[in-house]
Design a protein around this motif. Structure first.
Motif, PDB file in Angstrom:
ATOM      1  N   PHE A   1      11.701  -1.351 -30.908  1.00 45.12           N
ATOM      2  CA  PHE A   1      10.717  -1.135 -31.976  1.00 45.12           C
ATOM      3  C   PHE A   1       9.306  -1.268 -31.437  1.00 45.12           C
ATOM      4  O   PHE A   1       8.437  -0.444 -31.709  1.00 45.12           O
ATOM      5  N   PHE A   2       9.067  -2.307 -30.628  1.00 42.20           N
ATOM      6  CA  PHE A   2       7.729  -2.491 -30.066  1.00 42.20           C
ATOM      7  C   PHE A   2       7.389  -1.389 -29.065  1.00 42.20           C
ATOM      8  O   PHE A   2       6.243  -0.960 -28.985  1.00 42.20           O
ATOM      9  N   ALA A   3       8.372  -0.911 -28.322  1.00 37.06           N
ATOM     10  CA  ALA A   3       8.130   0.192 -27.386  1.00 37.06           C
ATOM     11  C   ALA A   3       7.627   1.419 -28.140  1.00 37.06           C
ATOM     12  O   ALA A   3       6.704   2.113 -27.678  1.00 37.06           O
ATOM     13  N   THR A   4       8.195   1.672 -29.315  1.00 41.57           N
ATOM     14  CA  THR A   4       7.735   2.800 -30.139  1.00 41.57           C
ATOM     15  C   THR A   4       6.304   2.567 -30.597  1.00 41.57           C
ATOM     16  O   THR A   4       5.472   3.479 -30.574  1.00 41.57           O
ATOM     17  N   GLU A   5       6.001   1.324 -31.003  1.00 44.59           N
ATOM     18  CA  GLU A   5       4.630   0.990 -31.413  1.00 44.59           C
ATOM     19  C   GLU A   5       3.648   1.149 -30.254  1.00 44.59           C
ATOM     20  O   GLU A   5       2.542   1.645 -30.434  1.00 44.59           O
ATOM     21  N   LEU A   6       4.071   0.687 -29.081  1.00 43.16           N
ATOM     22  CA  LEU A   6       3.202   0.778 -27.906  1.00 43.16           C
ATOM     23  C   LEU A   6       2.954   2.231 -27.529  1.00 43.16           C
ATOM     24  O   LEU A   6       1.843   2.604 -27.163  1.00 43.16           O
ATOM     25  N   GLN A   7       3.964   3.070 -27.643  1.00 49.69           N
ATOM     26  CA  GLN A   7       3.787   4.501 -27.367  1.00 49.69           C
ATOM     27  C   GLN A   7       2.783   5.109 -28.344  1.00 49.69           C
ATOM     28  O   GLN A   7       1.900   5.861 -27.944  1.00 49.69           O
TER      29      GLN A   7
ATOM     30  N   SER B   1       2.296   1.960 -14.482  1.00 53.53           N
ATOM     31  CA  SER B   1       1.751   2.877 -15.475  1.00 53.53           C
ATOM     32  C   SER B   1       2.238   2.460 -16.848  1.00 53.53           C
ATOM     33  O   SER B   1       3.282   1.813 -16.979  1.00 53.53           O
ATOM     34  N   ILE B   2       1.500   2.804 -17.866  1.00 58.57           N
ATOM     35  CA  ILE B   2       1.888   2.451 -19.225  1.00 58.57           C
ATOM     36  C   ILE B   2       3.237   3.075 -19.572  1.00 58.57           C
ATOM     37  O   ILE B   2       4.052   2.463 -20.251  1.00 58.57           O
ATOM     38  N   GLN B   3       3.497   4.273 -19.081  1.00 56.55           N
ATOM     39  CA  GLN B   3       4.774   4.919 -19.391  1.00 56.55           C
ATOM     40  C   GLN B   3       5.937   4.147 -18.788  1.00 56.55           C
ATOM     41  O   GLN B   3       6.980   4.005 -19.409  1.00 56.55           O
ATOM     42  N   ASN B   4       5.767   3.614 -17.576  1.00 48.68           N
ATOM     43  CA  ASN B   4       6.817   2.778 -16.972  1.00 48.68           C
ATOM     44  C   ASN B   4       7.078   1.537 -17.823  1.00 48.68           C
ATOM     45  O   ASN B   4       8.232   1.151 -18.031  1.00 48.68           O
ATOM     46  N   ILE B   5       6.020   0.921 -18.310  1.00 50.68           N
ATOM     47  CA  ILE B   5       6.159  -0.282 -19.140  1.00 50.68           C
ATOM     48  C   ILE B   5       6.874   0.058 -20.441  1.00 50.68           C
ATOM     49  O   ILE B   5       7.786  -0.653 -20.862  1.00 50.68           O
TER      50      ILE B   5
ATOM     51  N   PRO C   1       0.829  -1.204   0.000  1.00 52.85           N
ATOM     52  CA  PRO C   1       0.000   0.000   0.000  1.00 52.85           C
ATOM     53  C   PRO C   1       0.865   1.256   0.000  1.00 52.85           C
ATOM     54  O   PRO C   1       1.840   1.340   0.727  1.00 52.85           O
ATOM     55  N   GLY C   2       0.497   2.203  -0.817  1.00 52.88           N
ATOM     56  CA  GLY C   2       1.208   3.464  -0.851  1.00 52.88           C
ATOM     57  C   GLY C   2       2.409   3.458  -1.770  1.00 52.88           C
ATOM     58  O   GLY C   2       2.908   4.500  -2.139  1.00 52.88           O
ATOM     59  N   ARG C   3       2.908   2.280  -2.123  1.00 51.48           N
ATOM     60  CA  ARG C   3       4.077   2.191  -3.001  1.00 51.48           C
ATOM     61  C   ARG C   3       3.623   1.858  -4.412  1.00 51.48           C
ATOM     62  O   ARG C   3       2.750   1.025  -4.611  1.00 51.48           O
ATOM     63  N   LYS C   4       4.252   2.510  -5.372  1.00 52.29           N
ATOM     64  CA  LYS C   4       3.969   2.185  -6.768  1.00 52.29           C
ATOM     65  C   LYS C   4       4.689   0.892  -7.114  1.00 52.29           C
ATOM     66  O   LYS C   4       5.842   0.712  -6.786  1.00 52.29           O
ATOM     67  N   ARG C   5       3.946   0.005  -7.787  1.00 50.88           N
ATOM     68  CA  ARG C   5       4.557  -1.240  -8.224  1.00 50.88           C
ATOM     69  C   ARG C   5       5.232  -1.030  -9.565  1.00 50.88           C
ATOM     70  O   ARG C   5       4.890  -0.149 -10.327  1.00 50.88           O
ATOM     71  N   ARG C   6       6.167  -1.866  -9.852  1.00 48.89           N
ATOM     72  CA  ARG C   6       6.831  -1.859 -11.145  1.00 48.89           C
ATOM     73  C   ARG C   6       5.777  -2.117 -12.218  1.00 48.89           C
ATOM     74  O   ARG C   6       4.967  -3.024 -12.087  1.00 48.89           O
ATOM     75  N   GLY C   7       5.772  -1.321 -13.263  1.00 46.32           N
ATOM     76  CA  GLY C   7       4.771  -1.502 -14.308  1.00 46.32           C
ATOM     77  C   GLY C   7       3.427  -0.918 -13.939  1.00 46.32           C
ATOM     78  O   GLY C   7       2.409  -1.307 -14.475  1.00 46.32           O
TER      79      GLY C   7
END
Length: 128
Positions: A23-29, A9-13, A1-7
């Motif tokens: 290449f896929f990161a660019t597509e996902l963005q 947010s979409i931006q973290n991923i 609780p209170g801590r952000k988990r890894r992943g």
């Protein structure tokens, strides 16, 4: 609780993917910018500002000569925070919108599985 988990947010991923599958990161963005932000706005809109009801104010019935058809319109501006501000006249029809998002997500998944590293793993999942 209170801590952000890894992943959390979409931006973290996307940032994590840039190191492994650039290449896929660019597509996902691009996917997030084109579909994701609006889809998140619709999710927030329905969850917080315009919850589904008995349909009397979100569904419209039209007679098409020999049958009735129902339309569920989404607001053109789901980022507004009150129903009175929503523009349903200019918004998309819900089923058509959801179909376009689903088709996009299928294409995104196909692109991911075509990435060399992912395809190699899918061909031999025991490989590390």
């Amino acid at each position: 609780p209170g801590r952000k988990r890894r992943g959390s947010s979409i931006q973290n991923i996307i940032n994590m993917l840039r190191k492994v599958l650039p290449f896929f990161a660019t597509e996902l963005q691009a996917s997030w910018d084109t579909f994701g932000k609006k889809l998140k706005n619709y999710r927030d809109c329905v969850a917080h500002n315009d919850p589904l009801n008995d349909g009397s104010i979100t569904c419209w019935l039209d007679w098409y000569g020999n049958r009735w058809g129902m339309t569920v319109k989404l607001p053109a501006n789901p980022d507004k925070e009150e129903r009175a501000a929503f523009d349903f006249d200019s918004g998309p029809e819900a089923l058509s919108y959801c179909h376009s998002v689903a088709c996009h997500l299928v294409g995104l998944c196909e692109s991911l599985e075509a990435q060399t590293k992912v395809a190699a793993y899918l061909a031999n999942p025991r490989m590390k």
